[in-house]
Design a protein around this motif. Sequence first.
Motif, short mmCIF file in Angstrom:
data_model
loop_
_atom_site.label_atom_id
_atom_site.label_comp_id
_atom_site.label_asym_id
_atom_site.label_seq_id
_atom_site.Cartn_x
_atom_site.Cartn_y
_atom_site.Cartn_z
N ASP A 121 0.85 -1.18 0.00
CA ASP A 121 0.00 0.00 0.00
C ASP A 121 0.89 1.23 0.00
OD1 ASP A 121 0.88 0.37 2.63
OD2 ASP A 121 -0.95 -0.46 3.51
N SER A 122 0.33 2.38 0.29
CA SER A 122 1.11 3.62 0.20
C SER A 122 2.24 3.71 1.23
CB SER A 122 0.19 4.82 0.36
OG SER A 122 -0.47 4.78 1.62
N LYS A 123 2.15 2.89 2.30
CA LYS A 123 3.12 3.01 3.39
C LYS A 123 4.05 1.81 3.50
CE LYS A 123 0.18 5.95 6.27
NZ LYS A 123 -0.48 6.09 7.60
N GLU A 124 3.57 0.61 3.18
CA GLU A 124 4.38 -0.57 3.49
C GLU A 124 4.04 -1.75 2.60
OE1 GLU A 124 3.45 -1.41 7.54
OE2 GLU A 124 1.35 -1.81 7.13
N ILE A 125 4.93 -2.74 2.63
CA ILE A 125 4.68 -4.01 1.96
C ILE A 125 3.63 -4.76 2.77
CG2 ILE A 125 5.72 -6.23 1.33
CD1 ILE A 125 8.40 -4.76 1.08
N VAL A 126 2.67 -5.37 2.10
CA VAL A 126 1.58 -6.07 2.78
C VAL A 126 1.77 -7.57 2.59
CG1 VAL A 126 -0.92 -6.35 2.95
CG2 VAL A 126 0.04 -4.12 2.37
N GLY A 127 2.41 -8.19 3.56
CA GLY A 127 2.69 -9.61 3.48
C GLY A 127 4.16 -9.88 3.68
N ILE A 128 4.52 -11.14 3.76
CA ILE A 128 5.88 -11.55 4.07
C ILE A 128 6.88 -11.10 3.01
CG2 ILE A 128 5.55 -13.81 2.98
CD1 ILE A 128 7.72 -13.12 6.10
N HIS A 129 7.98 -10.55 3.48
CA HIS A 129 9.13 -10.29 2.62
C HIS A 129 10.36 -10.57 3.47
CE1 HIS A 129 11.30 -8.32 -0.77
NE2 HIS A 129 12.21 -8.12 0.20
N LYS A 130 11.03 -11.65 3.17
CA LYS A 130 12.22 -12.06 3.91
C LYS A 130 13.40 -12.07 2.96
CE LYS A 130 13.87 -15.65 7.12
NZ LYS A 130 13.54 -16.95 7.77
N ALA A 131 14.48 -11.39 3.36
CA ALA A 131 15.65 -11.25 2.49
C ALA A 131 16.90 -11.73 3.20
CB ALA A 131 15.82 -9.79 2.07
N ASN A 132 17.50 -12.79 2.66
CA ASN A 132 18.75 -13.32 3.21
C ASN A 132 18.67 -13.54 4.72
OD1 ASN A 132 21.35 -14.30 2.79
ND2 ASN A 132 22.31 -12.32 3.18
N GLY A 133 17.55 -14.12 5.16
CA GLY A 133 17.36 -14.49 6.56
C GLY A 133 16.72 -13.43 7.44
N THR A 134 16.51 -12.22 6.92
CA THR A 134 15.94 -11.14 7.71
C THR A 134 14.52 -10.82 7.25
OG1 THR A 134 18.12 -10.14 8.06
CG2 THR A 134 16.20 -8.73 8.43
N VAL A 135 13.57 -10.83 8.17
CA VAL A 135 12.19 -10.51 7.85
C VAL A 135 12.04 -9.00 7.78
CG1 VAL A 135 9.78 -10.64 8.60
CG2 VAL A 135 11.29 -12.61 8.91
N LEU A 136 11.71 -8.49 6.59
CA LEU A 136 11.57 -7.05 6.38
C LEU A 136 10.11 -6.61 6.35
CD1 LEU A 136 14.34 -6.51 3.68
CD2 LEU A 136 14.52 -6.34 6.17
N ALA A 137 9.19 -7.55 6.19
CA ALA A 137 7.76 -7.27 6.26
C ALA A 137 7.09 -8.50 6.85
CB ALA A 137 7.19 -6.94 4.89
N GLU A 138 6.18 -8.29 7.77
CA GLU A 138 5.58 -9.39 8.51
C GLU A 138 4.54 -10.14 7.67
OE1 GLU A 138 6.52 -10.49 11.46
OE2 GLU A 138 8.06 -8.92 11.51
N PRO A 139 4.35 -11.42 7.96
CA PRO A 139 3.35 -12.21 7.21
C PRO A 139 1.92 -11.76 7.49
CG PRO A 139 4.28 -13.50 9.03
CD PRO A 139 5.08 -12.24 8.94
N VAL A 140 1.07 -11.95 6.49
CA VAL A 140 -0.37 -11.73 6.61
C VAL A 140 -1.02 -13.08 6.33
CG1 VAL A 140 -2.39 -10.53 5.71
CG2 VAL A 140 -0.21 -9.31 5.92
N GLU A 141 -1.62 -13.67 7.35
CA GLU A 141 -1.99 -15.08 7.30
C GLU A 141 -2.92 -15.44 6.15
OE1 GLU A 141 -4.09 -18.35 10.27
OE2 GLU A 141 -2.70 -16.86 11.12
N LYS A 142 -3.82 -14.56 5.76
CA LYS A 142 -4.81 -14.92 4.74
C LYS A 142 -4.21 -15.03 3.34
CE LYS A 142 -6.38 -10.16 3.79
NZ LYS A 142 -7.56 -9.27 3.75
N TYR A 143 -2.95 -14.58 3.16
CA TYR A 143 -2.34 -14.61 1.85
C TYR A 143 -1.36 -15.77 1.69
CZ TYR A 143 -4.23 -9.90 1.19
OH TYR A 143 -5.07 -8.82 1.07
N ALA A 144 -1.01 -16.08 0.45
CA ALA A 144 -0.07 -17.14 0.13
C ALA A 144 1.35 -16.57 0.02
CB ALA A 144 -0.47 -17.82 -1.18
#
Length: 287
Positions: A121-144
């Motif tokens: 969205d306009s402010k953040e990534i919506v859903g998991i984004h993990k890069a080289n072992g570091t979680v940069l955006a938290e998971p959203v359970e309803k998504y794949a």
Amino acid sequence: MNTKKLSPYIFIFSLFLALSLTSCASQRIIDADAEPILYPAETYIPENFDWQEVQPGISRFDFSNPDFPIIYHAVRIDLTTPGLELVCMPDAPENRSRRVATSKFAAEQNCVVAINATQFDSKEIVGIHKANGTVLAEPVEKYAAIAFRREQNGEQGYSAVIFSEQKAPLFQEYDYAFGGFFVVLYDSEVIYDYIRRHTSRSGAGLSADGRVLYLLVAEGEHPLKSEGLSYPQCGEIFKAMGCTDALEFDGGSSSELCINGKSVLSYKPLVTQASSFGFTLPSPAQE
């Protein structure tokens, strides 16, 4: 009344109206029962996928049918290819809010192939984004999501898995993870329980062993040329290519696929993305 003075305004209004109508058309919704009648599978699934090698371990396939009309692009990646490296954007906490076109990311990283991924969205990534072992955006359970693990014990490359839900414990043993919307192919079965909305699509699928990755991007921003695909149609294409599981990433105007650092789309995307990933290979001089 001076019609000569009004003509530029009429032109601008007509152009605005045409663009507005085009935007609406790219989100065309088809009745679920009517879709297979109006768009038989043979209009968007070829008898054979004629894969063309881009670089060792990476091949592409491009499909068009003016009678459908549909244009889409696919890439097949052998994740065990020697020297293959996964790169992504963002790749560090300080880059979390960066918005960069997938094509620019691909050129900066010298990617052989790159695709947009997690929605935002306009402010953040919506859903998991993990890069080289570091979680940069938290998971959203309803998504794949799709997750990649670097192979150990002398094995080459990566293995991958697609999860139908984003639950934090699932990603602990994976080096990279990218969120999508929903699964369109599960255990070799196409998921048909979706609204049949035809638009631009980006997605990824996997072979049964998780060692071959397939990327798919359908064009849909200019519907008279290519009106895009629905979720089930994407699932059918992934299955025909040889996948057992597949999911959809952020679609619509965010959809972009790049090969050798350049977009393969027939139009220039007008948005920047918050999440992309791709693959690099060493140049012959580095091998």
